[in-house]
Design a protein around this motif. Sequence first.
Motif, PDB file in Angstrom:
ATOM      1  N   HIS A  88       0.730  -1.087   0.222  1.00 47.52           N
ATOM      2  CA  HIS A  88      -0.126  -0.162   0.093  1.00 47.52           C
ATOM      3  C   HIS A  88       0.515   1.259  -0.030  1.00 47.52           C
ATOM      4  O   HIS A  88       0.437   1.765  -0.436  1.00 47.52           O
ATOM      5  N   SER A  89       1.750   1.509   1.155  1.00 52.95           N
ATOM      6  CA  SER A  89       3.029   2.330   0.604  1.00 52.95           C
ATOM      7  C   SER A  89       3.577   3.178  -0.780  1.00 52.95           C
ATOM      8  O   SER A  89       3.623   4.073  -1.017  1.00 52.95           O
ATOM      9  N   VAL A  90       3.479   2.185  -1.698  1.00 57.77           N
ATOM     10  CA  VAL A  90       3.481   2.322  -3.076  1.00 57.77           C
ATOM     11  C   VAL A  90       2.700   2.970  -3.285  1.00 57.77           C
ATOM     12  O   VAL A  90       3.338   3.789  -4.023  1.00 57.77           O
ATOM     13  N   ASP A 127      -0.183 -13.779  -0.066  1.00 57.52           N
ATOM     14  CA  ASP A 127      -0.868 -13.365  -0.646  1.00 57.52           C
ATOM     15  C   ASP A 127      -1.327 -11.933  -0.821  1.00 57.52           C
ATOM     16  O   ASP A 127      -2.262 -10.977  -1.783  1.00 57.52           O
ATOM     17  N   VAL A 128      -2.269 -11.791   0.198  1.00 56.58           N
ATOM     18  CA  VAL A 128      -2.508 -10.266   0.372  1.00 56.58           C
ATOM     19  C   VAL A 128      -1.948  -9.585   1.235  1.00 56.58           C
ATOM     20  O   VAL A 128      -2.424  -8.299   0.710  1.00 56.58           O
ATOM     21  N   PHE A 129      -1.009  -9.682   2.178  1.00 57.12           N
ATOM     22  CA  PHE A 129      -0.515  -8.871   2.750  1.00 57.12           C
ATOM     23  C   PHE A 129       1.549  -8.986   2.185  1.00 57.12           C
ATOM     24  O   PHE A 129       1.491 -10.043   2.199  1.00 57.12           O
ATOM     25  N   TYR A 130       1.979  -8.230   2.667  1.00 57.77           N
ATOM     26  CA  TYR A 130       3.795  -8.291   2.040  1.00 57.77           C
ATOM     27  C   TYR A 130       4.379  -7.432   3.186  1.00 57.77           C
ATOM     28  O   TYR A 130       3.942  -6.540   4.273  1.00 57.77           O
ATOM     29  N   ASN A 190      -3.750  -3.503  -5.997  1.00 61.05           N
ATOM     30  CA  ASN A 190      -3.651  -3.259  -7.470  1.00 61.05           C
ATOM     31  C   ASN A 190      -3.833  -1.912  -7.627  1.00 61.05           C
ATOM     32  O   ASN A 190      -4.728  -1.466  -7.427  1.00 61.05           O
ATOM     33  N   PHE A 191      -3.111  -1.707  -8.983  1.00 59.40           N
ATOM     34  CA  PHE A 191      -3.835  -0.869  -9.639  1.00 59.40           C
ATOM     35  C   PHE A 191      -3.510  -0.732 -11.131  1.00 59.40           C
ATOM     36  O   PHE A 191      -2.303  -1.589 -11.272  1.00 59.40           O
TER      37      PHE A 191
END
Length: 250
Positions: A88-90, A127-130, A190-191
Motif C-alpha cells: 500500500h505505501s507504494v 497473498d494479501v499482505f507484503y 493492485n492498480f
Amino acid sequence: MKPIKAKDLLELDKRLNVVKLQCYPIPEQVIWQAGKGDYSEVPIHEVEVPSPQKCGEWIVDQLLANDRGHYGPLEHPAITFSVSGFVHSVIVQARTHRIGTSWDVQSQRYTGKRVVKVAKGELDIEDVFYVRPEGFYTNRKGKKYEWTEEHRQRKLGRILSECEEYADYYEQGMCEEHIRDYLPQAIRQNFVVSFNLRSVLHFMDLRSKLDAQLEVQALCEAFIPELRIWSPNVWEYYEEKRLHRARLSP
C-alpha cells in the motif's frame, strides 16, 4: 553482508507483478510538426515524415543539445500498466504524480473478503499482505540492519491477529468503509496506471533514486524492460544520462 536491492525484491517476491496492457508509439506527424523545418505551403498529407526510429533519434538529438531539449513531443506517446502485489505505501507515494498520469486503484472499501479469507486460513497471509523477505537492508539515513525470519514471523503473526479482528467486525455486519481502519498498512494494493512518455521518465527520476523506498524502486525496475522495448532511443538516452541520478525532467 550485501544489502538487498530493488531487483532482488522482484526475484524474492514473485507476487510483485507488472503487466503492460497497451502502449502507443511516438506519433511521427506530431514529432515532425513539432520541430522540423518550414513546410507551411505544402499540404499536410504530402509531407514526408520519418520512421518511428528516426523520430526517436531526432528527439534524442534535441535532448542531448547541451543536455537540454524539447520535451514537448514526449507528451504524446502513452503506455498503460497493470500492477499487482505491491504494498500500500507504494501507491501512496506513486499517486502523488498527477501530471501526465492516470490511476485506477483497488478500493479498500469493497475488497475486505480477501482479509476475511486470511483470517479463516483460506488464503495465505502473503497473498494479501507484503512482508519484506529476510535479508540485510539499508536506508537513506544509512541505517543497516538484518531482517531475520524471526522478525518476519512476528510481523506475520501480528497481521493475522489484525485480520481476525477485522473478520470479527465483518461478520457482525459492520461496513468495510469503517473497519478498513483495522487493515494493516502492509496490505497489497493492485492498480492500473497510464503514463505519457515524459511523465514516466519524471516518475523514474524520483522513484528510482537509490535512496527511494526499496519497494517503489522495485516498481521502477519492473517498468524498465517494457520502456526499453517501447521507446528504445529515448530509453537509451535516459539510462545513460539520467537513470538513478535524481535529476528532474520537466
